[in-house]
Design an enzyme around this catalytic site. Sequence first.
Site, PDB file in Angstrom:
ATOM      1  N   CYS A   1      10.323  27.081  -1.690  1.00  0.00           N
ATOM      2  CA  CYS A   1       9.840  28.184  -2.371  1.00  0.00           C
ATOM      3  C   CYS A   1       8.557  27.696  -2.932  1.00  0.00           C
ATOM      4  O   CYS A   1       7.858  27.077  -2.194  1.00  0.00           O
ATOM      5  CB  CYS A   1      10.780  28.731  -3.597  1.00  0.00           C
ATOM      6  SG  CYS A   1      11.001  27.261  -4.801  1.00  0.00           S
TER       7      CYS A   1
ATOM      8  N   HIS B   1      -7.128  -1.571  -9.134  1.00  0.00           N
ATOM      9  CA  HIS B   1      -6.289  -1.428  -8.095  1.00  0.00           C
ATOM     10  C   HIS B   1      -7.090  -1.984  -6.766  1.00  0.00           C
ATOM     11  O   HIS B   1      -8.119  -1.375  -6.525  1.00  0.00           O
ATOM     12  CB  HIS B   1      -6.181   0.334  -8.000  1.00  0.00           C
ATOM     13  CG  HIS B   1      -5.316   0.620  -6.945  1.00  0.00           C
ATOM     14  ND1 HIS B   1      -5.196   0.806  -5.583  1.00  0.00           N
ATOM     15  CD2 HIS B   1      -3.940   1.274  -7.332  1.00  0.00           C
ATOM     16  CE1 HIS B   1      -4.404   1.259  -4.943  1.00  0.00           C
ATOM     17  NE2 HIS B   1      -3.492   1.643  -5.961  1.00  0.00           N
TER      18      HIS B   1
END
Length: 729
Positions: free
Chosen positions: A25, A649
Amino acid sequence: MAYEPAQEIVDAVGGPDNIASLTHCATRLRFQLKDGDKADKNTAEKIPGVLGAVPQSGDRFQVVIGGGVQNVYNEIMALPVMAGVGTGGGAAASGGGGAGESDADIKARERAKGPRGTNAWLDTLFEFLSDSFRPILGALLGASLFITFMALAATLGWIPAWNSPGVELPPSWAFVNLMWKCVFIFLPLMVAYNASQKIGADPWVGFAIMAVVMLPGFTDLGKTQDAVQTTFLGSDITTVQVFGMPLTIFDYSSQVFPPLLMAAVLGLVYKGLRKIIPENIQLIFVPFLAMLIMIPLTAFLIGPIGVYAGAALANLLSSINNFSPFIFAIVIPLAYPFMVPLGLHWPINAIMLLNIQTLGYDFIQGPMGAWNFACFGATAGVLVLAWREKDKQMRQTATGALAAGLLGGISEPSLYGIHLRYKRIYPRMLVGCLTGGLIIGIGSLILGLPNGITTQAFVFTSLLTIPAFNPIGLYAIAVLGAFVVAMVLVMISGYKNPADAEPALAGATTATEDARIAGGAADEAASVSNVAGGEELLPGAGAGAAGAAGGAAAGAAAGSATALATKGEGEATDVGALIQVASPLDGTAVGLDTVPDPVFAGGVMGPGVAVEPTGDTVYAPGAGTVVAAQPTGHAFGLQLDNGVEVLIHVGIDTVNLKGEGFDVKVKNGDRVETGTPLVTFDRAVIEKAGYPLITPVIVLNGDAFDTVDPVKLGPVSHGEPLLNIQKKA
């Protein structure tokens, strides 16, 4: 999202062999599984980009994705292992509390308040209804805007009353009128296709069966000399003898109950035929015999039953509205906030369409608009507060949800993304619903409107469709009242629960949770809880960033908040003092906007700088504690003694290497000093895998400071000043 998360989702639901069909959906993947017990809710919720997972009765399983569900669905269906899996529901295969709840927690909690989720047959019924309509909502939305344009043109006097009997429009306007009629006239065929597919029958066979009673030749049977006019249950009907049996002639345009009933019976017929017909000739004889049985059955029996059953339901609601439009106008907007989370609003859509077909107007959508605009108003209140608080993630979430609501009339992004996550919102939104309902009810009494606010078309209640309602003035005042009241109440009281309002690191947890909902950061923060528990992050674009962010927040909230509270003495932590964070790498400092990842480049995770490394070791950029050291070595979260929360990171998407090429030197809870080695990495391994080595250095709690700026861009060695951070005065 790359293929890895798509494969992870498939694995989490038990693998491709366990998937009977997949639909989606606007926000959710909807799996029909062969064995629902094989699906792992906890594993699914840890996948980057997944906002929640909802096990359902009848071996159904929903995975909440958000606005990018279509892309995720496409990636899943593109997997080689998915070859042959059906899209059993129609849309290319589809799909709310406190802030700490996942979408799955929210949906499960709300579903537990009603009958769905506890009764398999009832859940099946509503899934059948919703999946029969959901794939055509886009076409209905487009048609509703054409209708609104026609209504506005008539109001401005450009054309005569376009929907009045006998009115002839100029050819140009008549052509425009056909643009919406094409959807509603052939709506039964669309519903028949979707419903047949949902029930497991050939959707084109269902389409063909319904098409028979919509042929001009079918209605022409009622114009022959043998046709008889009779009265049945107070209605004039036309019948004609066919093979000695009375055939009732109806205009099935825009009808929705007949195709739904037809598909339900067709599913049983298909199942029976497949059992008795040998497999090698099923392709020929199952469709033929199904049509041979179902076409007469639909024309003589199912079609008329569907027409009369729908009319009975519509008349029941019409009687309630006629008895007291005032009460009806209040009950509908107050009921919808509870019906939508349970999925109980889908049958009402069918009744709205039937009202327009039988009565020429609908009286439900007007009061429903009060609910929708109260919902959007509450979202607007959250957006204002997010701007004040400089909460980038919630700002992004609320902006997208508000746009979907005001322009498209879609409430789900607001409902599941915000309202059901924060318990303070719903009571204030209900006051907005009540306000809009009272305005409609009182206004209808004053103006003498026997049916309240009406519309002659099925439309989505948005800003663009206001001209479709009559009277426009009363409807506009009602939805404005609902919107403003809900917005102001949320702005006055705030939307965060008391636990969410805790300062410092608790706020960081909320920020990273909200980042899960924001479309641009969904892949980043879906693994926050994993990091807090020391678990390995799952593969995904930039997943390590969110993991370390969540680890910094959750870990600090669990053990470092007290330590931070005691800081504040000494030069480094004086109010207004300048804090410097050292470079963790040898290399070249560059702006975040050069990082090939939109989450880092857009500052979603926070301000900072990036380093193009020339060495092979990452060092601690200051004295503090390691709160998130990933076993994969690709990301580290540190709580520095000066109050700065740092995320390092190493490379982009290097989590996919699963630790290959990384030698981690520290673990969660370790004490580090400036220059303590955190990890060494093998440049050749990373470069061979094709992952960029550029390393973002992010200040996760940047909102706690006045400024976070690079000391300089260009060559830098580890230990040298990299970031200037100004404490708030």
